[in-house]
Design a protein around this motif. Structure first.
Motif, PDB file in Angstrom:
ATOM      1  N   ILE A 158       0.845  -1.191   0.000  1.00 18.59           N
ATOM      2  CA  ILE A 158       0.000   0.000   0.000  1.00 18.59           C
ATOM      3  C   ILE A 158       0.880   1.241   0.000  1.00 18.59           C
ATOM      4  O   ILE A 158       1.713   1.419   0.891  1.00 18.59           O
ATOM      5  N   LYS A 159       0.675   2.057  -1.029  1.00 16.09           N
ATOM      6  CA  LYS A 159       1.474   3.284  -1.147  1.00 16.09           C
ATOM      7  C   LYS A 159       0.888   4.378  -0.267  1.00 16.09           C
ATOM      8  O   LYS A 159      -0.272   4.314   0.135  1.00 16.09           O
ATOM      9  N   LYS A 160       1.686   5.383  -0.054  1.00 19.49           N
ATOM     10  CA  LYS A 160       1.242   6.492   0.782  1.00 19.49           C
ATOM     11  C   LYS A 160       0.059   7.200   0.137  1.00 19.49           C
ATOM     12  O   LYS A 160       0.001   7.370  -1.072  1.00 19.49           O
ATOM     13  N   ASN A 161      -0.897   7.589   0.984  1.00 15.53           N
ATOM     14  CA  ASN A 161      -2.059   8.364   0.562  1.00 15.53           C
ATOM     15  C   ASN A 161      -2.996   7.599  -0.369  1.00 15.53           C
ATOM     16  O   ASN A 161      -3.780   8.184  -1.094  1.00 15.53           O
ATOM     17  N   GLN A 162      -2.921   6.289  -0.332  1.00 21.46           N
ATOM     18  CA  GLN A 162      -3.758   5.471  -1.189  1.00 21.46           C
ATOM     19  C   GLN A 162      -4.989   4.995  -0.426  1.00 21.46           C
ATOM     20  O   GLN A 162      -4.947   4.863   0.803  1.00 21.46           O
ATOM     21  N   ILE A 163      -6.096   4.782  -1.146  1.00 18.21           N
ATOM     22  CA  ILE A 163      -7.228   4.084  -0.534  1.00 18.21           C
ATOM     23  C   ILE A 163      -7.253   2.691  -1.138  1.00 18.21           C
ATOM     24  O   ILE A 163      -7.420   2.522  -2.347  1.00 18.21           O
ATOM     25  N   GLU A 218     -22.480   9.544   1.940  1.00 17.84           N
ATOM     26  CA  GLU A 218     -21.899  10.478   2.903  1.00 17.84           C
ATOM     27  C   GLU A 218     -20.576   9.937   3.456  1.00 17.84           C
ATOM     28  O   GLU A 218     -19.591  10.657   3.601  1.00 17.84           O
ATOM     29  N   LEU A 219     -20.598   8.624   3.708  1.00 17.07           N
ATOM     30  CA  LEU A 219     -19.396   7.984   4.244  1.00 17.07           C
ATOM     31  C   LEU A 219     -18.237   8.062   3.250  1.00 17.07           C
ATOM     32  O   LEU A 219     -17.091   8.299   3.630  1.00 17.07           O
ATOM     33  N   MET A 220     -18.572   7.884   1.952  1.00 15.01           N
ATOM     34  CA  MET A 220     -17.526   7.974   0.937  1.00 15.01           C
ATOM     35  C   MET A 220     -16.870   9.344   0.966  1.00 15.01           C
ATOM     36  O   MET A 220     -15.647   9.476   0.908  1.00 15.01           O
ATOM     37  N   ASP A 221     -17.702  10.373   1.099  1.00 14.69           N
ATOM     38  CA  ASP A 221     -17.171  11.732   1.195  1.00 14.69           C
ATOM     39  C   ASP A 221     -16.267  11.859   2.420  1.00 14.69           C
ATOM     40  O   ASP A 221     -15.190  12.463   2.356  1.00 14.69           O
ATOM     41  N   THR A 222     -16.741  11.290   3.544  1.00 16.93           N
ATOM     42  CA  THR A 222     -15.946  11.368   4.770  1.00 16.93           C
ATOM     43  C   THR A 222     -14.586  10.713   4.575  1.00 16.93           C
ATOM     44  O   THR A 222     -13.552  11.276   4.956  1.00 16.93           O
ATOM     45  N   ILE A 223     -14.574   9.523   3.960  1.00 20.59           N
ATOM     46  CA  ILE A 223     -13.322   8.803   3.782  1.00 20.59           C
ATOM     47  C   ILE A 223     -12.374   9.589   2.884  1.00 20.59           C
ATOM     48  O   ILE A 223     -11.189   9.745   3.179  1.00 20.59           O
ATOM     49  N   ARG A 224     -12.941  10.128   1.802  1.00 23.49           N
ATOM     50  CA  ARG A 224     -12.107  10.948   0.907  1.00 23.49           C
ATOM     51  C   ARG A 224     -11.551  12.156   1.644  1.00 23.49           C
ATOM     52  O   ARG A 224     -10.386  12.493   1.526  1.00 23.49           O
ATOM     53  N   PHE A 225     -12.427  12.772   2.436  1.00 23.24           N
ATOM     54  CA  PHE A 225     -12.030  13.963   3.182  1.00 23.24           C
ATOM     55  C   PHE A 225     -10.906  13.628   4.171  1.00 23.24           C
ATOM     56  O   PHE A 225      -9.940  14.386   4.301  1.00 23.24           O
ATOM     57  N   ILE A 231     -14.397   4.612  -4.363  1.00 26.04           N
ATOM     58  CA  ILE A 231     -13.257   5.282  -3.755  1.00 26.04           C
ATOM     59  C   ILE A 231     -11.939   4.518  -3.778  1.00 26.04           C
ATOM     60  O   ILE A 231     -10.892   5.120  -3.605  1.00 26.04           O
ATOM     61  N   CYS A 232     -11.967   3.184  -3.964  1.00 25.21           N
ATOM     62  CA  CYS A 232     -10.716   2.448  -3.870  1.00 25.21           C
ATOM     63  C   CYS A 232      -9.882   2.639  -5.142  1.00 25.21           C
ATOM     64  O   CYS A 232     -10.417   2.725  -6.236  1.00 25.21           O
ATOM     65  N   GLU A 233      -8.585   2.717  -4.951  1.00 23.50           N
ATOM     66  CA  GLU A 233      -7.704   2.851  -6.102  1.00 23.50           C
ATOM     67  C   GLU A 233      -7.093   1.510  -6.476  1.00 23.50           C
ATOM     68  O   GLU A 233      -6.758   1.268  -7.631  1.00 23.50           O
ATOM     69  N   GLU A 234      -6.953   0.668  -5.492  1.00 22.35           N
ATOM     70  CA  GLU A 234      -6.391  -0.640  -5.744  1.00 22.35           C
ATOM     71  C   GLU A 234      -7.130  -1.644  -4.871  1.00 22.35           C
ATOM     72  O   GLU A 234      -7.578  -1.311  -3.782  1.00 22.35           O
ATOM     73  N   ILE A 235      -7.253  -2.854  -5.350  1.00 21.11           N
ATOM     74  CA  ILE A 235      -8.045  -3.846  -4.626  1.00 21.11           C
ATOM     75  C   ILE A 235      -7.292  -5.173  -4.591  1.00 21.11           C
ATOM     76  O   ILE A 235      -6.611  -5.546  -5.554  1.00 21.11           O
ATOM     77  N   THR A 236      -7.423  -5.855  -3.465  1.00 29.97           N
ATOM     78  CA  THR A 236      -7.001  -7.243  -3.404  1.00 29.97           C
ATOM     79  C   THR A 236      -8.229  -8.069  -3.051  1.00 29.97           C
ATOM     80  O   THR A 236      -8.998  -7.682  -2.180  1.00 29.97           O
ATOM     81  N   VAL A 237      -8.425  -9.169  -3.758  1.00 31.33           N
ATOM     82  CA  VAL A 237      -9.564 -10.036  -3.477  1.00 31.33           C
ATOM     83  C   VAL A 237      -9.057 -11.295  -2.793  1.00 31.33           C
ATOM     84  O   VAL A 237      -8.130 -11.944  -3.269  1.00 31.33           O
ATOM     85  N   LEU A 238      -9.666 -11.608  -1.667  1.00 28.27           N
ATOM     86  CA  LEU A 238      -9.321 -12.844  -0.971  1.00 28.27           C
ATOM     87  C   LEU A 238     -10.444 -13.845  -1.155  1.00 28.27           C
ATOM     88  O   LEU A 238     -11.610 -13.470  -1.229  1.00 28.27           O
TER      89      LEU A 238
END
Lengths: 257, 375
Positions: free
Chosen positions: A28-33, A193-200, A222-229
């Protein structure tokens, strides 16, 4: 400075013969979701528990900003910079909203204040206490909870409890924030609303966020990268577009034709 | 903002109760108006309150069940008496001697609290209760069988005399200062956080083991201090007093005074000690067997009716805070009442309740006034 905020190498844990998670590699890189998804029982929360020190991984290594953290206790890992929220909200229910945040602040080095300093009310106690309250109010203001700061945490509506949990986690001044199903039990409007909060949070606190989620609209939003388990193993990994069109992922979620 | 004022008042009321009692009874004692039996009762109340408040710290604030409080008291009592005997050799003042042995007795109990707490606090709930229970029994039997403490015949101490209660009450004030300041600090918040949700507390970076141990040690310290006061109140000290039953009795005081309320603990401890004392002194001979029956009955009545709706409204009406406010503010301010969140004008209705009400009152007045004028 390490390249990744969080890096796990072949992380795995087995309970007896059951391999709950195996060879999980997250970068996970810095500032990533970053999103961690998968069907029920895939081992997502187990991974979270390993990252926060609830479980000790049986194999593999965890690095936070290049520093190895696996094997430490939960408190230490929190001090090193991982804060989390829980799938089923865990607030300090019988304490007021502001006190919940104050508890989160209490381990910051700038608010250090010994037991006897507080017991005998030395000047340092008042100074620290005031600084902590100001900071807590600031945080509550950001999350729109300032008005309700003297209410008991258990009396807050569900959405606000979620926000308070995030505020409390942020109060510990983490480098990485782990959110365990933040949208569970929310209606579409609350989710938006939660998505906005997370971005904020990401912008305002310059935060790196790893989240588990079932709600695909939130993940895709909102996610930029995903891992699926799936069954404790990494099924797919990549950007949202790639992963959600991966045939194996679709099969894991919907089953074979 | 009003709630913050209430909280502050709540914290000072406990000091107030103890300080008023201390001044009142000290004056009575000095003027010779205090009976010996009352002085004894006050000394008993003194150490009971210390025990109840310190156990409340563990049970009410930390949320762990400890049944070994009498054990810590036992350590304080025996070792405190030992220190008294040692120091009285070269310290002439009995008061100084008592204070030093109170501190040392407390420290010894705290040390044992540390040793027991270190392994035991990894356990939770019932398991911790069992371990502390066993600890209490071990301690008292240890002192019974050690050759230097008089065995089953009891350990004789000198006794301090009838002014002991003054020292006990001052000790309560010191303890209240320490405990309330602790509870109201960031450390207190951490402790209540552990009680509310231990998993979340750990994830928020609170050192759970450290705080549990600290609370246990502080509670043990004050139990030890109470033990020294007890040792100076009765002689000889009997090992059988510090039994499991006494630990439960302290727990009853805490539960009765509501867990997590320091003022409650003070009041409940005083009340139960009074009940016990009067039953002990007034039921003698064949009636002595009735003591436990009456005690149990009173406890049941208090627990069942203490929270009855009728009584609750009575308490809300006549609690000291309200009376205090009434005393200073004779007339309630009408403007302030309007600002009440539940007042009529805040409730969205189609009919304007407020206007209706004011119109009625005015018309009545205007009708009445001319009548009076004519007569």
């Amino acid at each position: 400075m390490a390249e990744y905020v969080l890096e796990t190498k072949n992380l795995g844990i087995s309970f007896g013969g059951l391999k709950a998670a195996q060879d999980v590699n997250l970068k996970i890189k810095k500032n990533q979701i970053y999103g961690l998804i998968g069907p029920n029982g895939a081992g997502k929360t187990t991974v979270f528990n390993m990252l926060t020190g609830v479980y000790k991984p049986t194999t593999g290594e965890i690095y936070l900003c290049g520093e190895r953290i696996d094997g430490h206790g939960q408190e230490e890992i929190n001090h090193k910079g991982i804060a989390r929220t829980f799938q089923n909200i865990r607030l300090f229910n019988n304490m007021s909203v502001i006190r919940n945040v104050l508890v989160g602040l209490s381990n910051q080095p700038e608010y250090k204040c010994g037991l006897f300093t507080s017991m005998f009310r030395l000047p340092r106690h008042f100074k620290v206490e005031k600084a902590m309250r100001d900071r807590a109010k600031e945080l509550l203001d950001i999350f729109g909870l300032l008005e309700e700061r003297n209410n008991l945490a258990c009396n807050l509506p569900y959405g606000k409890q979620r926000k308070l949990e995030i505020a409390r986690a942020l109060a510990t001044n983490p480098k990485l924030l782990l959110l365990d199903e933040p949208a569970a039990g929310m209606n579409p409007q609350e989710t938006a609303e939660l998505m906005d909060t997370i971005r904020f949070v990401r912008e305002h606190f310059d935060m790196t966020i790893l989240l588990i989620e079932h709600d695909m609209s939130l993940v895709a939003g909102i996610c930029e990268e995903i891992t699926v388990l799936n069954f404790g193993q990494t099924l797919a990994h990549g950007s949202v577009e790639e992963v959600l069109h991966n045939s194996e992922v679709i099969r894991a979620y919907l089953g074979d034709d | 903002m009003a709630s913050r004022k209430n909280i502050k008042f709540k914290y000072y009321v406990s000091y107030l109760i103890v300080a008023v009692a201390l001044i009142l009874f000290t004056v009575l004692q000095l003027t010779g108006g205090l009976k010996r039996s009352t002085a004894n009762l006050l000394a008993e109340i003194g150490y009971s309150v210390i025990l109840a408040v310190s156990l409340n710290l563990v049970v009410g604030f930390l949320g762990e069940l400890s049944l070994g409080h009498a054990g810590f008291m036992c350590i304080g009592a025996y070792l405190g008496t030992l220190f008294m005997k040692v120091f009285s050799g070269f310290i002439p003042s009995q008061l100084v001697c008592l204070i030093i042995s109170m501190i040392l007795g407390g420290l010894c109990a705290a040390f044992f609290g540390f040793i027991v707490g270190l392994p035991a606090l990894r356990l939770k709930g019932d398991y911790l209760a069992i371990v502390t229970l066993a600890f209490g029994e071990i301690v008292r039997n240890l002192f019974k069988n050690l050759p230097w403490f008089g065995g089953a015949m009891g350990y004789t101490s000198k006794g301090y005399g009838s002014t002991l209660f003054i020292i006990a009450f001052v000790a309560i004030l010191v303890m209240l200062f320490a405990v309330q300041n602790l509870v109201r600090s960031k450390h207190g918040r951490a402790i209540t956080a552990i009680r509310d949700n231990e998993i979340a507390a750990r994830a928020t970076g609170i050192n759970v083991t450290y705080y549990k141990l600290i609370v246990f040690v502080i509670a043990a310290f004050f139990a030890g201090v109470a033990g020294v006061i007890y040792a100076n109140y009765t002689t000889p000290i009997l090992y059988s007093f510090f039994s499991y039953n006494y630990s439960i009795e302290i727990l009853v005081m805490v539960v009765l005074g509501s867990m997590g309320s320091i003022t409650g603990s003070i009041l409940a401890a005083s009340f139960l000690t009074c009940v016990n004392f009067y039953l002990k002194t007034h039921l003698s001979g064949d009636m002595a067997a009735l003591k436990y029956l009456v005690y149990a009955l009173i406890l049941m009545i208090v627990v069942i009716f203490g929270n009855a709706p009728a009584l609750r409204s009575f308490r809300e009406k006549y609690n000291p805070k309200v009376l205090f406010a009434k005393f200073f503010k004779k007339k309630p301010n009408p403007a302030a009442e309007r600002n009440d969140a539940g007042s009529w004008d805040r409730i969205p209705t189609k009919i304007k309740m407020d206007e209706l009400l004011t119109v009625d009152v005015k018309s009545n007045e205007s009708v009445q006034d001319p009548d009076k004028g004519e007569k």
